[in-house]
Design a protein around this motif. Structure first.
Motif, mmCIF file in Angstrom:
data_model
loop_
_atom_site.group_PDB
_atom_site.id
_atom_site.type_symbol
_atom_site.label_atom_id
_atom_site.label_comp_id
_atom_site.label_asym_id
_atom_site.label_seq_id
_atom_site.Cartn_x
_atom_site.Cartn_y
_atom_site.Cartn_z
ATOM 1 N N ASP A 79 -59.701 -13.736 111.175
ATOM 2 C CA ASP A 79 -60.729 -14.774 111.125
ATOM 3 C C ASP A 79 -60.230 -16.078 111.761
ATOM 4 N N HIS A 80 -58.920 -16.268 111.746
ATOM 5 C CA HIS A 80 -58.311 -17.497 112.273
ATOM 6 C C HIS A 80 -56.876 -17.162 112.654
ATOM 7 N N THR A 81 -56.106 -18.179 113.097
ATOM 8 C CA THR A 81 -54.752 -17.873 113.561
ATOM 9 C C THR A 81 -53.665 -18.504 112.677
ATOM 10 N N GLU A 82 -54.079 -19.094 111.562
ATOM 11 C CA GLU A 82 -53.077 -19.638 110.620
ATOM 12 C C GLU A 82 -52.707 -18.528 109.642
ATOM 13 N N VAL A 83 -51.981 -17.544 110.136
ATOM 14 C CA VAL A 83 -51.726 -16.336 109.352
ATOM 15 C C VAL A 83 -50.226 -16.052 109.362
ATOM 16 N N ASP A 84 -49.705 -15.594 108.216
ATOM 17 C CA ASP A 84 -48.335 -15.059 108.184
ATOM 18 C C ASP A 84 -48.456 -13.622 108.697
ATOM 19 N N TRP A 85 -48.272 -13.451 110.011
ATOM 20 C CA TRP A 85 -48.633 -12.187 110.671
ATOM 21 C C TRP A 85 -47.868 -10.994 110.096
ATOM 22 N N ASP A 86 -46.556 -11.155 109.919
ATOM 23 C CA ASP A 86 -45.760 -10.011 109.453
ATOM 24 C C ASP A 86 -46.176 -9.600 108.043
ATOM 25 N N LYS A 87 -46.372 -10.598 107.198
ATOM 26 C CA LYS A 87 -46.748 -10.304 105.810
ATOM 27 C C LYS A 87 -48.110 -9.616 105.765
ATOM 28 N N SER A 88 -49.048 -10.129 106.557
ATOM 29 C CA SER A 88 -50.386 -9.559 106.571
ATOM 30 C C SER A 88 -50.348 -8.117 107.092
ATOM 31 N N TYR A 89 -49.605 -7.899 108.179
ATOM 32 C CA TYR A 89 -49.524 -6.545 108.746
ATOM 33 C C TYR A 89 -48.952 -5.559 107.726
ATOM 34 N N ASP A 90 -47.833 -5.938 107.109
ATOM 35 C CA ASP A 90 -47.195 -5.029 106.149
ATOM 36 C C ASP A 90 -48.149 -4.690 105.010
ATOM 37 N N ALA A 91 -48.862 -5.700 104.521
ATOM 38 C CA ALA A 91 -49.748 -5.473 103.381
ATOM 39 C C ALA A 91 -50.966 -4.632 103.773
ATOM 40 N N VAL A 92 -51.530 -4.893 104.949
ATOM 41 C CA VAL A 92 -52.700 -4.108 105.381
ATOM 42 C C VAL A 92 -52.303 -2.655 105.597
ATOM 43 N N LYS A 93 -51.154 -2.443 106.230
ATOM 44 C CA LYS A 93 -50.699 -1.059 106.457
ATOM 45 C C LYS A 93 -50.498 -0.331 105.121
ATOM 46 N N ALA A 94 -49.828 -1.002 104.188
ATOM 47 C CA ALA A 94 -49.573 -0.367 102.885
ATOM 48 C C ALA A 94 -50.892 -0.051 102.175
ATOM 49 N N LEU A 95 -51.849 -0.958 102.303
ATOM 50 C CA LEU A 95 -53.144 -0.755 101.636
ATOM 51 C C LEU A 95 -53.912 0.410 102.274
ATOM 52 N N LEU A 96 -53.884 0.488 103.603
ATOM 53 C CA LEU A 96 -54.562 1.604 104.280
ATOM 54 C C LEU A 96 -53.974 2.934 103.798
ATOM 55 N N LEU A 97 -52.650 2.992 103.713
ATOM 56 C CA LEU A 97 -52.012 4.246 103.293
ATOM 57 C C LEU A 97 -52.347 4.566 101.841
ATOM 58 N N PHE B 9 -29.039 2.297 116.442
ATOM 59 C CA PHE B 9 -30.370 2.351 115.839
ATOM 60 C C PHE B 9 -31.023 3.698 116.104
ATOM 61 N N VAL B 10 -31.962 4.050 115.252
ATOM 62 C CA VAL B 10 -32.762 5.245 115.471
ATOM 63 C C VAL B 10 -34.234 4.825 115.396
ATOM 64 N N ARG B 11 -35.023 5.340 116.323
ATOM 65 C CA ARG B 11 -36.453 4.963 116.327
ATOM 66 C C ARG B 11 -37.080 5.377 115.016
ATOM 67 N N SER B 12 -37.941 4.548 114.494
ATOM 68 C CA SER B 12 -38.450 4.803 113.156
ATOM 69 C C SER B 12 -39.907 4.407 113.052
ATOM 70 N N GLY B 13 -40.354 4.519 111.845
ATOM 71 C CA GLY B 13 -41.635 3.915 111.539
ATOM 72 C C GLY B 13 -42.785 4.874 111.672
ATOM 73 N N ALA B 14 -43.676 4.798 110.717
ATOM 74 C CA ALA B 14 -44.915 5.551 110.795
ATOM 75 C C ALA B 14 -45.917 4.638 111.475
ATOM 76 N N GLY B 15 -46.346 5.034 112.664
ATOM 77 C CA GLY B 15 -47.335 4.224 113.365
ATOM 78 C C GLY B 15 -46.703 3.162 114.236
ATOM 79 N N VAL B 16 -47.474 2.752 115.243
ATOM 80 C CA VAL B 16 -47.018 1.720 116.185
ATOM 81 C C VAL B 16 -47.859 0.460 115.948
ATOM 82 N N ARG B 17 -47.168 -0.624 115.625
ATOM 83 C CA ARG B 17 -47.862 -1.900 115.412
ATOM 84 C C ARG B 17 -48.310 -2.469 116.756
#
Ligand SMILES: O=c1[nH]c(=O)c2[nH]c(=O)[nH]c2[nH]1
Length: 301
Positions: free
Chosen positions: A192-210, A120-128
């Motif tokens: 707002d709550h904890t019934e969240v698809d965390w990975d999906k939400s993170y990916d979408a928020v990051k993409a939207l910020l960019l 593996f090679v370290r990757s990714g823009a930003g640290v989650r």
């Protein structure tokens, strides 16, 4: 002299938990930095040295590693919630737990165009990252999740202006309608709550910020951040508020005129210090109570 113990918490900081899934020849890696802390009635531990109620930081460390094997690591938010609940179960004196997790991402090395199975090679823009705070147990339990990204280094080479600002006798900054805008963004958003698809939400928020950073024509970093935050709240009902901390990484045009060379926005010096530090919170008007969500979150207004 009357003195008393004030706010306190204790735990194990920066456990570097690496979990390899090796059930098949194609391994998977999860690489985390986990910090745990308990708060509650730990008065005696401080004032008399009685440690009867103290679950050692060493035990907290062991639990973080044991759960990586026993329960596996899914979304970092779920891992943190599970750890927090465990500590509150194991430590009667604790009234709250704070679990912070950073995740370093790796991608497979390509060999002759093929993804390698175990290199593996370290990757990714930003640290989650995520910070989970749990108060209480059973019917009184309240869980708060703040997730985010740090070290998201972004730059746009035009589409950024800064003018019309207040001037006094110490102002030397020239107005500009074309500058480089660059930052190493830290963003944290409270769910707002904890019934969240965390990975999906993170990916979408990051993409939207960019994408908003790219497409907003910037009149100031402040306006860009507000636009980015508003977009997240508009498109993500699961997010109650978002906070930013953004160093304005100044790029100054180099004066090449002493050499008879024109420089129409092509050669810059990237200054690392000092930097403007722009911080902002964008909140949904009807957001629920933030409770202990932001407890001990350094570096944010
Ligand atoms: O986007 C900016 N916001 C400021 O508040 C500021 N102040 C400054 O000198 N340059 C900038 N840029």
């Amino acid at each position: 002299m009357a003195i008393h113990l004030g706010a306190n918490q204790y735990g194990k900081a920066e456990n570097r938990v690496v979990r390899i899934y090796r059930d098949t020849p194609r391994h998977q890696i999860r690489d985390l930095n986990v910090s745990t802390a308990l708060r509650g009635d730990f008065e005696a531990a401080h004032t008399t040295g009685d440690q009867a109620g103290v679950l050692p930081t060493d035990t907290q460390k062991n639990t973080a590693f044991a759960f990586a094997k026993e329960k596996g690591i899914g979304a970092i938010e779920d891992y943190a919630l599970t750890l927090g609940d465990r500590f509150l179960e194991a430590s009667p004196a604790a009234s709250g737990a704070r679990i912070a997790v950073e995740e370093y991402s790796w991608e497979r090395i390509l060999v002759d165009g093929q993804e390698h199975d175990h290199s593996f090679v370290r990757s990714g823009a930003g640290v989650r990252n995520t910070v989970v705070n749990i108060d209480g147990r059973g019917a009184d339990r309240k869980a708060y999740v703040v997730s985010g990204i740090s070290d998201l280094i972004v730059l746009k080479s035009t589409g950024s202006e800064f003018h019309g600002f207040l001037k006094d006798e110490y102002t030397t900054l020239q107005e500009t309608d074309d500058r480089i805008l660059a930052t190493s963004l830290v963003a944290r958003w409270r769910y707002d709550h904890t019934e969240v698809d965390w990975d999906k939400s993170y990916d979408a928020v990051k993409a939207l910020l960019l994408s908003r950073f790219a497409t907003i024509h910037s009149l100031a970093l402040q306006q860009t951040l507000y636009g980015m935050g508003s977009a997240v709240l508009e498109e993500h009902p699961e997010v109650a508020e978002i906070k930013f901390s953004a160093p304005n990484k100044h790029h100054f045009l180099v004066d090449l005129s002493p050499f008879g060379v024109e420089n129409p926005g092509e050669v810059f010096i990237a200054a690392d210090r000092p930097y403007g530090l722009i911080e902002a919170t964008v909140t949904r008007d009807d957001a629920g109570d933030s409770g202990s969500a932001w407890v001990n979150m350094a570096g944010f207004c």
